[in-house]
Design a protein around this motif. Structure first.
Motif, short mmCIF file in Angstrom:
data_model
loop_
_atom_site.label_atom_id
_atom_site.label_comp_id
_atom_site.label_asym_id
_atom_site.label_seq_id
_atom_site.Cartn_x
_atom_site.Cartn_y
_atom_site.Cartn_z
N CYS A 68 0.83 -1.21 0.00
CA CYS A 68 0.00 0.00 0.00
C CYS A 68 0.87 1.27 0.00
O CYS A 68 1.74 1.44 0.85
CB CYS A 68 -0.91 -0.02 1.22
N LEU A 69 0.57 2.16 -0.94
CA LEU A 69 1.33 3.41 -1.09
C LEU A 69 1.33 4.24 0.20
O LEU A 69 2.38 4.72 0.64
CB LEU A 69 0.71 4.21 -2.24
N PHE A 70 0.17 4.44 0.80
CA PHE A 70 0.11 5.31 1.98
C PHE A 70 0.70 4.62 3.21
O PHE A 70 1.22 5.31 4.09
CB PHE A 70 -1.31 5.80 2.23
N ASP A 97 -0.41 16.60 -0.46
CA ASP A 97 -0.78 15.84 -1.65
C ASP A 97 0.22 16.15 -2.77
O ASP A 97 0.64 17.29 -2.95
CB ASP A 97 -2.20 16.20 -2.10
N HIS A 100 -3.47 0.48 8.49
CA HIS A 100 -4.09 0.32 7.17
C HIS A 100 -5.58 0.00 7.29
O HIS A 100 -5.97 -1.02 7.85
CB HIS A 100 -3.40 -0.80 6.38
N GLN A 157 -12.20 7.19 -5.36
CA GLN A 157 -11.03 6.82 -4.55
C GLN A 157 -10.01 6.10 -5.43
O GLN A 157 -10.35 5.14 -6.13
CB GLN A 157 -11.47 5.89 -3.40
N THR A 158 -8.77 6.57 -5.39
CA THR A 158 -7.71 5.96 -6.21
C THR A 158 -6.64 5.28 -5.37
O THR A 158 -5.87 4.48 -5.91
CB THR A 158 -7.04 7.02 -7.12
N VAL A 159 -6.54 5.60 -4.10
CA VAL A 159 -5.57 4.95 -3.21
C VAL A 159 -6.36 4.26 -2.09
O VAL A 159 -7.11 4.92 -1.36
CB VAL A 159 -4.56 5.95 -2.61
N ASP A 160 -6.21 2.94 -2.00
CA ASP A 160 -7.05 2.16 -1.10
C ASP A 160 -6.48 2.10 0.32
O ASP A 160 -6.21 1.02 0.86
CB ASP A 160 -7.26 0.75 -1.68
N HIS A 161 -6.26 3.27 0.89
CA HIS A 161 -5.92 3.45 2.31
C HIS A 161 -6.70 4.69 2.73
O HIS A 161 -6.49 5.77 2.14
CB HIS A 161 -4.40 3.61 2.47
N HIS A 173 -8.24 8.01 3.63
CA HIS A 173 -7.59 9.32 3.75
C HIS A 173 -8.63 10.43 3.65
O HIS A 173 -9.61 10.33 2.92
CB HIS A 173 -6.51 9.51 2.68
#
Ligand code: 5GP
Ligand code: ZN
Length: 112
Positions: A3-5, A29, A45, A92-96, A98
């Motif tokens: 996961c990116l975040f 961002d 997460h 939503q593009t990042v699945d963490h 935010h």
């Protein structure tokens, strides 16, 4: 964990910090949509708002409280927006999970 975040939270991927505490982290961002555009994430997460349950109630309140503290700290007394894009239709593009904190300009409504 890919996961990116999560990688941003651990520092594996660099970011510009705006706030941090035991359960949350806020950073700039990479593609700002306003003069102030920060992301506030739980350190833990959680894939999305839709993945939360009763056990996340206090954390969710905390994240919103953090947004308000940062907004005050950044001098956004004229107004700001907190957004939680959720799922495919929500953009939503990042699945963490935010929160976007956007401010420093007049924001239009409705969103696209
Ligand atoms: P979403 O579209 O999921 O609501 O928001 C994801 C946000 O993450 C986007 O505003 C995007 O610009 C931001 N973002 C994507 N990759 C990175 C990155 O590597 N670093 C930072 N700081 N932000 C990112
Ligand atoms: Zn994550």
């Amino acid at each position: 964990m890919s996961c990116l975040f999560c990688k941003i939270v651990t520092g594996e991927i660099p970011s510009t910090a705006a706030y941090e505490d035991a359960s949350s982290y806020a950073f700039a961002d990479i593609h700002p949509q306003a003069p102030v555009h920060l992301l506030i994430v739980p350190r833990k997460h959680i894939p999305s708002l839709d993945a939360t349950d009763e056990s996340h109630r206090s954390l969710l309140g905390h994240l919103l409280w953090v947004a308000a503290q940062i907004a005050r700290d950044k001098g956004l007394g004229k107004g700001y927006r907190v957004v939680v894009n959720t799922g495919e239709d929500g953009g939503q593009t990042v699945d963490h999970l935010h929160l976007h904190l956007l401010g420093g300009r007049s924001l239009t409504w409705p969103p696209g």
